[in-house]
Design a protein around this motif. Structure first.
Motif, PDB file in Angstrom:
ATOM      1  N   ARG A  46      -9.870   3.656  -9.818  1.00 24.00           N
ATOM      2  CA  ARG A  46      -9.951   4.793  -8.892  1.00 24.00           C
ATOM      3  C   ARG A  46      -9.672   6.109  -9.636  1.00 24.00           C
ATOM      4  N   ASP A  47      -8.647   6.104 -10.495  1.00 18.45           N
ATOM      5  CA  ASP A  47      -8.314   7.299 -11.279  1.00 18.45           C
ATOM      6  C   ASP A  47      -9.445   7.652 -12.243  1.00 18.45           C
ATOM      7  N   LEU A  48     -10.040   6.633 -12.859  1.00 15.99           N
ATOM      8  CA  LEU A  48     -11.150   6.873 -13.781  1.00 15.99           C
ATOM      9  C   LEU A  48     -12.357   7.440 -13.039  1.00 15.99           C
ATOM     10  N   PHE A  49     -12.670   6.895 -11.859  1.00 16.36           N
ATOM     11  CA  PHE A  49     -13.766   7.433 -11.049  1.00 16.36           C
ATOM     12  C   PHE A  49     -13.507   8.894 -10.689  1.00 16.36           C
ATOM     13  N   GLU A  50     -12.267   9.209 -10.376  1.00 13.14           N
ATOM     14  CA  GLU A  50     -11.937  10.587 -10.027  1.00 13.14           C
ATOM     15  C   GLU A  50     -12.127  11.514 -11.229  1.00 13.14           C
ATOM     16  N   LYS A  51     -11.679  11.071 -12.400  1.00 17.46           N
ATOM     17  CA  LYS A  51     -11.854  11.875 -13.620  1.00 17.46           C
ATOM     18  C   LYS A  51     -13.328  12.068 -13.954  1.00 17.46           C
ATOM     19  N   ALA A  52     -14.129  11.034 -13.686  1.00 16.26           N
ATOM     20  CA  ALA A  52     -15.552  11.083 -13.996  1.00 16.26           C
ATOM     21  C   ALA A  52     -16.351  11.783 -12.904  1.00 16.26           C
ATOM     22  N   ASP A  53     -15.689  12.206 -11.843  1.00 16.08           N
ATOM     23  CA  ASP A  53     -16.354  12.826 -10.700  1.00 16.08           C
ATOM     24  C   ASP A  53     -17.500  11.924 -10.221  1.00 16.08           C
ATOM     25  N   ALA A  54     -17.198  10.625 -10.112  1.00 16.31           N
ATOM     26  CA  ALA A  54     -18.210   9.623  -9.758  1.00 16.31           C
ATOM     27  C   ALA A  54     -18.574   9.696  -8.280  1.00 16.31           C
ATOM     28  N   SER A  55     -19.822   9.360  -7.992  1.00 11.12           N
ATOM     29  CA  SER A  55     -20.286   9.256  -6.615  1.00 11.12           C
ATOM     30  C   SER A  55     -21.407   8.227  -6.563  1.00 11.12           C
ATOM     31  N   VAL A  56     -21.617   7.678  -5.403  1.00 15.42           N
ATOM     32  CA  VAL A  56     -22.670   6.685  -5.222  1.00 15.42           C
ATOM     33  C   VAL A  56     -23.909   7.398  -4.703  1.00 15.42           C
ATOM     34  N   VAL A  57     -25.019   7.185  -5.378  1.00 13.86           N
ATOM     35  CA  VAL A  57     -26.273   7.811  -4.994  1.00 13.86           C
ATOM     36  C   VAL A  57     -27.312   6.708  -4.818  1.00 13.86           C
ATOM     37  N   SER A  58     -27.918   6.658  -3.673  1.00 12.94           N
ATOM     38  CA  SER A  58     -28.928   5.651  -3.397  1.00 12.94           C
ATOM     39  C   SER A  58     -30.232   6.008  -4.114  1.00 12.94           C
ATOM     40  N   ASP A  82       0.844  -1.196   0.000  1.00 13.24           N
ATOM     41  CA  ASP A  82       0.000   0.000   0.000  1.00 13.24           C
ATOM     42  C   ASP A  82       0.881   1.250   0.000  1.00 13.24           C
ATOM     43  N   ASP A  83       0.276   2.411   0.065  1.00 16.14           N
ATOM     44  CA  ASP A  83       1.018   3.667   0.014  1.00 16.14           C
ATOM     45  C   ASP A  83       2.005   3.820   1.166  1.00 16.14           C
ATOM     46  N   ALA A  84       1.725   3.184   2.291  1.00 20.24           N
ATOM     47  CA  ALA A  84       2.610   3.272   3.458  1.00 20.24           C
ATOM     48  C   ALA A  84       3.696   2.193   3.432  1.00 20.24           C
ATOM     49  N   GLY A  85       3.667   1.314   2.436  1.00 19.98           N
ATOM     50  CA  GLY A  85       4.694   0.287   2.307  1.00 19.98           C
ATOM     51  C   GLY A  85       4.372  -1.038   2.957  1.00 19.98           C
ATOM     52  N   TYR A  86       3.130  -1.227   3.430  1.00 16.69           N
ATOM     53  CA  TYR A  86       2.729  -2.478   4.065  1.00 16.69           C
ATOM     54  C   TYR A  86       2.213  -3.458   3.015  1.00 16.69           C
ATOM     55  N   PHE A  87       2.485  -4.755   3.239  1.00 20.34           N
ATOM     56  CA  PHE A  87       2.015  -5.785   2.316  1.00 20.34           C
ATOM     57  C   PHE A  87       0.496  -5.829   2.265  1.00 20.34           C
ATOM     58  N   ASN A  92      -6.331   0.762  -8.959  1.00 19.81           N
ATOM     59  CA  ASN A  92      -5.826   2.133  -9.042  1.00 19.81           C
ATOM     60  C   ASN A  92      -6.270   2.809 -10.331  1.00 19.81           C
ATOM     61  N   ASP A  93      -6.281   2.068 -11.443  1.00 21.31           N
ATOM     62  CA  ASP A  93      -6.771   2.618 -12.712  1.00 21.31           C
ATOM     63  C   ASP A  93      -8.246   2.985 -12.602  1.00 21.31           C
ATOM     64  N   THR A 129      -3.295  -9.333  -5.944  1.00 20.88           N
ATOM     65  CA  THR A 129      -2.081  -9.438  -6.736  1.00 20.88           C
ATOM     66  C   THR A 129      -1.667  -8.038  -7.184  1.00 20.88           C
ATOM     67  N   THR A 130      -0.475  -7.926  -7.689  1.00 21.04           N
ATOM     68  CA  THR A 130       0.010  -6.647  -8.195  1.00 21.04           C
ATOM     69  C   THR A 130      -0.906  -6.161  -9.321  1.00 21.04           C
ATOM     70  N   GLU A 131      -1.358  -7.093 -10.155  1.00 21.32           N
ATOM     71  CA  GLU A 131      -2.240  -6.743 -11.281  1.00 21.32           C
ATOM     72  C   GLU A 131      -3.590  -6.241 -10.778  1.00 21.32           C
ATOM     73  N   GLN A 132      -4.139  -6.892  -9.741  1.00 23.35           N
ATOM     74  CA  GLN A 132      -5.420  -6.450  -9.179  1.00 23.35           C
ATOM     75  C   GLN A 132      -5.298  -5.051  -8.585  1.00 23.35           C
ATOM     76  N   LEU A 133      -4.188  -4.791  -7.901  1.00 21.22           N
ATOM     77  CA  LEU A 133      -3.978  -3.473  -7.311  1.00 21.22           C
ATOM     78  C   LEU A 133      -3.847  -2.414  -8.395  1.00 21.22           C
ATOM     79  N   ALA A 134      -3.141  -2.739  -9.480  1.00 20.22           N
ATOM     80  CA  ALA A 134      -2.996  -1.795 -10.592  1.00 20.22           C
ATOM     81  C   ALA A 134      -4.358  -1.516 -11.238  1.00 20.22           C
ATOM     82  N   ALA A 135      -5.169  -2.561 -11.409  1.00 16.30           N
ATOM     83  CA  ALA A 135      -6.502  -2.380 -11.992  1.00 16.30           C
ATOM     84  C   ALA A 135      -7.378  -1.521 -11.085  1.00 16.30           C
TER      85      ALA A 135
END
Length: 170
Positions: free
Chosen positions: A95-107, A74-79, A92-93, A84-90
């Motif tokens: 997360r970045d896309l949600f941020e670009k889309a200004d996504a939010s959860v609405v009930s 993680d960002d703090a260096g903990y396991f 993060n991708d 997997t590394t691939e799952q974490l990369a996916a």
């Protein structure tokens, strides 16, 4: 008389070390919600040394096991043991896309459906025009194409119904 050597504890195999490391990390996550203790192979040594005699061979075996597990950090260096590394990369991708889309959860719990019956061949175009129209801004939360029309989800059914009926000429 039995002249065999006494049964000494040998170092665990790399695979056994991997299993132990996974169990340690999963226990940490179950107890604390996330790993806040283990960053390197050395952090596991006190546990292994409580079970096996301390030696350079044991240290190397634990290091090999950590390397073989190829766990992301993680960002703090903990396991992070359950990804997997691939799952974490996916993630993060995404997360970045949600941020670009200004996504939010609405009930939709407080919303009610309203159905607009219309010719199926024009549903897609109607949805495009409604979405672009300032007249409908804020009147519905979402709309979905359905067979024979459009389903709206809104917090104010009467208001949307009046607006739709005022635009329908019969």
């Amino acid at each position: 008389m039995d002249y065999r050597k006494p049964n000494l504890r040998k170092n665990p195999s790399r695979e056994a070390c991997e299993g132990i490391i996974k169990r340690i990390l999963m226990t940490e996550i179950l107890e604390k919600g996330k790993n806040e203790h283990f960053r390197t192979a050395a952090d596991f040594m006190s546990y292994f040394e409580s079970l096996y005699p301390a030696s350079d061979a044991l240290t190397k075996q634990v290091q090999r096991a950590v390397k073989a597990l190829n766990m992301p950090k993680d960002d703090a260096g903990y396991f992070i043991p359950n990804k997997t590394t691939e799952q974490l990369a996916a993630e993060n991708d995404l997360r970045d896309l949600f941020e670009k889309a200004d996504a939010s959860v609405v009930s939709l719990e407080n919303c009610e459906p309203l159905f607009l019956q219309a010719d199926s061949s024009l549903t897609s175009y109607l949805m495009h025009v409604i979405a672009a129209s300032p007249l409908f801004a804020g009147k519905y939360l979402t709309m979905h194409a359905a067979s024979n029309g459009i389903i709206f989800y809104t917090k104010n059914v009467p208001q949307l119904e009046i607006l739709l009926k005022s635009l329908i000429v019969r």
